[in-house]
Design a protein around this motif. Structure first.
Motif, PDB file in Angstrom:
ATOM      1  N   GLU A  24       0.786  -1.233   0.077  1.00 43.49           N
ATOM      2  CA  GLU A  24       0.027  -0.204  -0.023  1.00 43.49           C
ATOM      3  C   GLU A  24       1.009   1.151  -0.106  1.00 43.49           C
ATOM      4  N   GLY A  25       2.183   0.965   0.175  1.00 42.46           N
ATOM      5  CA  GLY A  25       2.971   2.182   0.180  1.00 42.46           C
ATOM      6  C   GLY A  25       3.247   2.808   1.262  1.00 42.46           C
ATOM      7  N   LYS A  26       3.003   2.146   2.432  1.00 42.52           N
ATOM      8  CA  LYS A  26       3.322   2.566   3.626  1.00 42.52           C
ATOM      9  C   LYS A  26       4.531   2.644   3.913  1.00 42.52           C
ATOM     10  N   SER A  27       5.167   3.716   4.808  1.00 46.98           N
ATOM     11  CA  SER A  27       6.579   3.934   5.403  1.00 46.98           C
ATOM     12  C   SER A  27       6.608   2.820   6.475  1.00 46.98           C
ATOM     13  N   ASN A  28       8.026   2.773   6.798  1.00 46.84           N
ATOM     14  CA  ASN A  28       8.343   2.002   8.059  1.00 46.84           C
ATOM     15  C   ASN A  28       7.763   2.719   9.126  1.00 46.84           C
ATOM     16  N   ALA A  29       7.774   3.859   9.230  1.00 48.46           N
ATOM     17  CA  ALA A  29       7.245   4.417  10.272  1.00 48.46           C
ATOM     18  C   ALA A  29       5.707   4.323  10.583  1.00 48.46           C
ATOM     19  N   GLN A  30       5.128   4.371   9.396  1.00 45.04           N
ATOM     20  CA  GLN A  30       3.665   4.080   9.255  1.00 45.04           C
ATOM     21  C   GLN A  30       3.257   2.618   9.787  1.00 45.04           C
ATOM     22  N   ILE A  31       4.035   1.622   9.108  1.00 44.77           N
ATOM     23  CA  ILE A  31       3.771   0.184   9.457  1.00 44.77           C
ATOM     24  C   ILE A  31       3.959   0.138  11.283  1.00 44.77           C
ATOM     25  N   ALA A  32       5.168   0.792  11.528  1.00 48.45           N
ATOM     26  CA  ALA A  32       5.419   0.742  12.914  1.00 48.45           C
ATOM     27  C   ALA A  32       4.408   1.108  13.924  1.00 48.45           C
ATOM     28  N   MET A  33       3.637   2.218  13.670  1.00 42.34           N
ATOM     29  CA  MET A  33       2.601   2.670  14.219  1.00 42.34           C
ATOM     30  C   MET A  33       1.495   1.836  14.356  1.00 42.34           C
ATOM     31  N   SER A  37       8.870  -1.391  16.335  1.00 37.12           N
ATOM     32  CA  SER A  37       9.749  -0.389  16.296  1.00 37.12           C
ATOM     33  C   SER A  37      10.193  -0.086  14.704  1.00 37.12           C
ATOM     34  N   PRO A  38      10.232   1.053  14.225  1.00 42.17           N
ATOM     35  CA  PRO A  38      10.452   1.523  12.733  1.00 42.17           C
ATOM     36  C   PRO A  38      11.868   0.586  12.381  1.00 42.17           C
ATOM     37  N   SER A  39      12.874   0.411  13.296  1.00 38.20           N
ATOM     38  CA  SER A  39      13.970  -0.430  12.906  1.00 38.20           C
ATOM     39  C   SER A  39      13.625  -2.116  12.799  1.00 38.20           C
ATOM     40  N   THR A  40      12.671  -2.451  13.361  1.00 37.85           N
ATOM     41  CA  THR A  40      12.231  -3.875  13.387  1.00 37.85           C
ATOM     42  C   THR A  40      11.606  -3.906  11.978  1.00 37.85           C
ATOM     43  N   VAL A  41      10.702  -3.051  11.644  1.00 37.28           N
ATOM     44  CA  VAL A  41       9.817  -3.119  10.347  1.00 37.28           C
ATOM     45  C   VAL A  41      11.074  -3.002   9.277  1.00 37.28           C
ATOM     46  N   LYS A  42      12.104  -2.370   9.284  1.00 35.72           N
ATOM     47  CA  LYS A  42      13.076  -2.135   8.406  1.00 35.72           C
ATOM     48  C   LYS A  42      13.682  -3.458   8.106  1.00 35.72           C
ATOM     49  N   ASP A  43      14.003  -4.323   9.212  1.00 35.58           N
ATOM     50  CA  ASP A  43      14.616  -5.432   9.180  1.00 35.58           C
ATOM     51  C   ASP A  43      13.909  -6.501   8.502  1.00 35.58           C
ATOM     52  N   TYR A  44      12.320  -6.531   9.142  1.00 36.16           N
ATOM     53  CA  TYR A  44      11.460  -7.454   8.421  1.00 36.16           C
ATOM     54  C   TYR A  44      11.419  -7.280   6.907  1.00 36.16           C
ATOM     55  N   VAL A  45      11.394  -5.816   6.361  1.00 30.80           N
ATOM     56  CA  VAL A  45      11.332  -5.713   4.922  1.00 30.80           C
ATOM     57  C   VAL A  45      12.331  -6.249   4.469  1.00 30.80           C
ATOM     58  N   ALA A  46      13.774  -5.774   5.059  1.00 34.62           N
ATOM     59  CA  ALA A  46      14.879  -6.282   4.363  1.00 34.62           C
ATOM     60  C   ALA A  46      14.998  -7.856   4.248  1.00 34.62           C
TER      61      ALA A  46
END
Length: 72
Positions: free
Chosen positions: A6-15, A20-29
């Motif tokens: 849907e185009g959500k940012s890491n911060a939006q997904i985290a919320m 945490s945004p860093s956890t989301v970043k790791d999951y995406v990677a």
């Protein structure tokens, strides 16, 4: 992955998920690596091509179709 598609940012997904945004970043990677795609766009394309017809409300939660932290 639906939120990435849907185009959500890491911060939006985290919320939305309580992660945490860093956890989301790791999951995406990690998802990109495991699926053999490059970046968020590749992940979104993968999701849309394979899963769009099977999306349930639970799929909108991160990660990969579980509740907030289910399936980790």
């Amino acid at each position: 992955m639906a939120l990435v598609a849907e185009g959500k940012s890491n911060a939006q997904i985290a919320m939305a998920t309580g992660l945490s945004p860093s956890t989301v970043k790791d999951y995406v990677a990690n998802a990109c690596h495991k699926l053999g795609v490059e970046g968020r766009v590749g992940l979104a394309v993968w999701w849309i091509e394979r899963a769009r017809d099977r999306v349930t409300p639970a799929d909108r939660a991160w990660p990969f179709g579980g509740g907030r932290r289910e399936g980790l």
